[in-house]
Design a protein around this motif. Sequence first.
Motif, PDB file in Angstrom:
ATOM      1  N   GLU A   1       0.844  -1.185   0.000  1.00 14.63           N
ATOM      2  CA  GLU A   1       0.000   0.000   0.000  1.00 14.63           C
ATOM      3  C   GLU A   1       0.884   1.241   0.000  1.00 14.63           C
ATOM      4  O   GLU A   1       1.837   1.332   0.768  1.00 14.63           O
ATOM      5  CB  GLU A   1      -0.898  -0.015   1.235  1.00 14.63           C
ATOM      6  CG  GLU A   1      -1.899   1.100   1.289  1.00 14.63           C
ATOM      7  CD  GLU A   1      -2.802   0.976   2.499  1.00 14.63           C
ATOM      8  OE1 GLU A   1      -2.952   1.970   3.228  1.00 14.63           O
ATOM      9  OE2 GLU A   1      -3.343  -0.123   2.713  1.00 14.63           O
ATOM     10  N   SER A 142      -9.235   2.471   9.495  1.00 15.27           N
ATOM     11  CA  SER A 142      -8.303   1.477   8.959  1.00 15.27           C
ATOM     12  C   SER A 142      -9.020   0.449   8.086  1.00 15.27           C
ATOM     13  O   SER A 142      -8.577   0.146   6.971  1.00 15.27           O
ATOM     14  CB  SER A 142      -7.578   0.776  10.110  1.00 15.27           C
ATOM     15  OG  SER A 142      -6.746  -0.246   9.627  1.00 15.27           O
ATOM     16  N   ILE A 143     -10.131  -0.070   8.585  1.00 19.22           N
ATOM     17  CA  ILE A 143     -10.872  -1.083   7.830  1.00 19.22           C
ATOM     18  C   ILE A 143     -11.469  -0.488   6.559  1.00 19.22           C
ATOM     19  O   ILE A 143     -11.367  -1.073   5.468  1.00 19.22           O
ATOM     20  CB  ILE A 143     -11.987  -1.700   8.701  1.00 19.22           C
ATOM     21  CG1 ILE A 143     -11.378  -2.496   9.850  1.00 19.22           C
ATOM     22  CG2 ILE A 143     -12.889  -2.600   7.859  1.00 19.22           C
ATOM     23  CD1 ILE A 143     -10.466  -3.618   9.420  1.00 19.22           C
ATOM     24  N   SER A 146      -8.695   0.075   4.110  1.00 21.18           N
ATOM     25  CA  SER A 146      -8.189  -1.184   3.550  1.00 21.18           C
ATOM     26  C   SER A 146      -9.122  -1.720   2.470  1.00 21.18           C
ATOM     27  O   SER A 146      -8.671  -2.163   1.405  1.00 21.18           O
ATOM     28  CB  SER A 146      -8.024  -2.224   4.663  1.00 21.18           C
ATOM     29  OG  SER A 146      -7.053  -1.814   5.598  1.00 21.18           O
ATOM     30  N   PHE A 149      -8.745   0.528  -0.611  1.00 15.45           N
ATOM     31  CA  PHE A 149      -7.510   0.251  -1.343  1.00 15.45           C
ATOM     32  C   PHE A 149      -7.610  -1.053  -2.130  1.00 15.45           C
ATOM     33  O   PHE A 149      -7.208  -1.125  -3.299  1.00 15.45           O
ATOM     34  CB  PHE A 149      -6.323   0.176  -0.379  1.00 15.45           C
ATOM     35  CG  PHE A 149      -5.689   1.507  -0.094  1.00 15.45           C
ATOM     36  CD1 PHE A 149      -5.091   2.235  -1.109  1.00 15.45           C
ATOM     37  CD2 PHE A 149      -5.689   2.031   1.186  1.00 15.45           C
ATOM     38  CE1 PHE A 149      -4.502   3.466  -0.856  1.00 15.45           C
ATOM     39  CE2 PHE A 149      -5.107   3.260   1.452  1.00 15.45           C
ATOM     40  CZ  PHE A 149      -4.510   3.983   0.436  1.00 15.45           C
ATOM     41  N   LEU A 150      -8.124  -2.089  -1.490  1.00 13.94           N
ATOM     42  CA  LEU A 150      -8.227  -3.386  -2.163  1.00 13.94           C
ATOM     43  C   LEU A 150      -9.136  -3.311  -3.388  1.00 13.94           C
ATOM     44  O   LEU A 150      -8.828  -3.888  -4.440  1.00 13.94           O
ATOM     45  CB  LEU A 150      -8.739  -4.445  -1.183  1.00 13.94           C
ATOM     46  CG  LEU A 150      -7.727  -4.937  -0.141  1.00 13.94           C
ATOM     47  CD1 LEU A 150      -8.412  -5.785   0.918  1.00 13.94           C
ATOM     48  CD2 LEU A 150      -6.610  -5.740  -0.814  1.00 13.94           C
ATOM     49  N   CYS A 181      -6.867  -9.518  -5.084  1.00 13.34           N
ATOM     50  CA  CYS A 181      -7.431  -8.352  -4.392  1.00 13.34           C
ATOM     51  C   CYS A 181      -8.917  -8.558  -4.099  1.00 13.34           C
ATOM     52  O   CYS A 181      -9.402  -8.188  -3.024  1.00 13.34           O
ATOM     53  CB  CYS A 181      -7.238  -7.089  -5.229  1.00 13.34           C
ATOM     54  SG  CYS A 181      -5.549  -6.466  -5.252  1.00 13.34           S
ATOM     55  N   THR A 185     -10.529  -8.814  -0.398  1.00  8.40           N
ATOM     56  CA  THR A 185     -11.619  -7.922   0.019  1.00  8.40           C
ATOM     57  C   THR A 185     -12.747  -8.710   0.670  1.00  8.40           C
ATOM     58  O   THR A 185     -13.249  -8.340   1.741  1.00  8.40           O
ATOM     59  CB  THR A 185     -12.171  -7.144  -1.191  1.00  8.40           C
ATOM     60  OG1 THR A 185     -11.111  -6.423  -1.819  1.00  8.40           O
ATOM     61  CG2 THR A 185     -13.250  -6.161  -0.750  1.00  8.40           C
ATOM     62  N   LEU A 188     -11.611 -10.041   4.025  1.00  4.14           N
ATOM     63  CA  LEU A 188     -11.537  -8.956   5.011  1.00  4.14           C
ATOM     64  C   LEU A 188     -12.919  -8.584   5.533  1.00  4.14           C
ATOM     65  O   LEU A 188     -13.106  -8.408   6.743  1.00  4.14           O
ATOM     66  CB  LEU A 188     -10.868  -7.730   4.385  1.00  4.14           C
ATOM     67  CG  LEU A 188     -10.728  -6.497   5.283  1.00  4.14           C
ATOM     68  CD1 LEU A 188      -9.836  -6.801   6.480  1.00  4.14           C
ATOM     69  CD2 LEU A 188     -10.165  -5.319   4.492  1.00  4.14           C
ATOM     70  N   GLN A 192     -13.981  -9.126   9.399  1.00  6.12           N
ATOM     71  CA  GLN A 192     -14.143  -7.942  10.234  1.00  6.12           C
ATOM     72  C   GLN A 192     -15.587  -7.600  10.578  1.00  6.12           C
ATOM     73  O   GLN A 192     -15.832  -6.898  11.564  1.00  6.12           O
ATOM     74  CB  GLN A 192     -13.503  -6.730   9.532  1.00  6.12           C
ATOM     75  CG  GLN A 192     -11.995  -6.788   9.450  1.00  6.12           C
ATOM     76  CD  GLN A 192     -11.341  -6.712  10.821  1.00  6.12           C
ATOM     77  OE1 GLN A 192     -11.796  -5.996  11.708  1.00  6.12           O
ATOM     78  NE2 GLN A 192     -10.261  -7.466  10.995  1.00  6.12           N
TER      79      GLN A 192
END
Length: 225
Positions: A1, A142-143, A146, A149-150, A181, A185, A188, A192
């Motif tokens: 990143e 942050s989540i 992330s 970005f992904l 990616c 995703t 993640l 989460q």
Amino acid sequence: EGFELIANASPDIENPKKNIPKAYYYSVIFVIILYVIIAFITVGSLNFSQIATAQDYVLAEAAKPMLGQVGFTIITIAALISTFSAINASIYGGSRVSYEIAEDDELPHEFTAKLWNQPIGLFITATLTLLAANTLKLENISIAGSIGFLLIFAMVNFVGFRLAKQIKGNKLIPLLGFLFCSIATVVLVIQQYPSNQIGIIIAAGIIISCFVIEYIYKKSEKKKI
């Protein structure tokens, strides 16, 4: 990143077709070597229980055995400087993106305006960043970041795959990038969601808002024509 910011600076780079690939290769190789060295030093200075205990400031803790409290302080200050540098690069990259997108008529041309000789997007990005940092929890930011970005990386790789012939690239590499990616995703989000639903909702809200805003903008532009 962070490597994607190199491409965002392409308008300001001399001979970008030649220098941007070099920048990517050099930076990735340098970071890999740096991270491996840091990992060796950390594991060599601390045992695993100490690393687990000091996970939020492990590099500063790793400097203690050799340099004592002075080393701890130096690494802490260096980490702060590094964080400021990362924020600065992200804001700069974000401002360049909005400027370039506006030039391609994907955003209102007002985004190409400049304030104090800087793209207006720089100040918009900085304002939104400060707003998010002061109203949301760090883990939520942050989540959401992330996931964003992904998804961006997935789409960029997908476009690279689709335009492989046009850009004279290898189809396999961007295809793998897109798949990995996309999988990351999904994993993640699944991982989460039970513990950080707000972060997932924020990410989804940002994505939906982007589509809605773009749809409204395109529709308004068609009416003008």
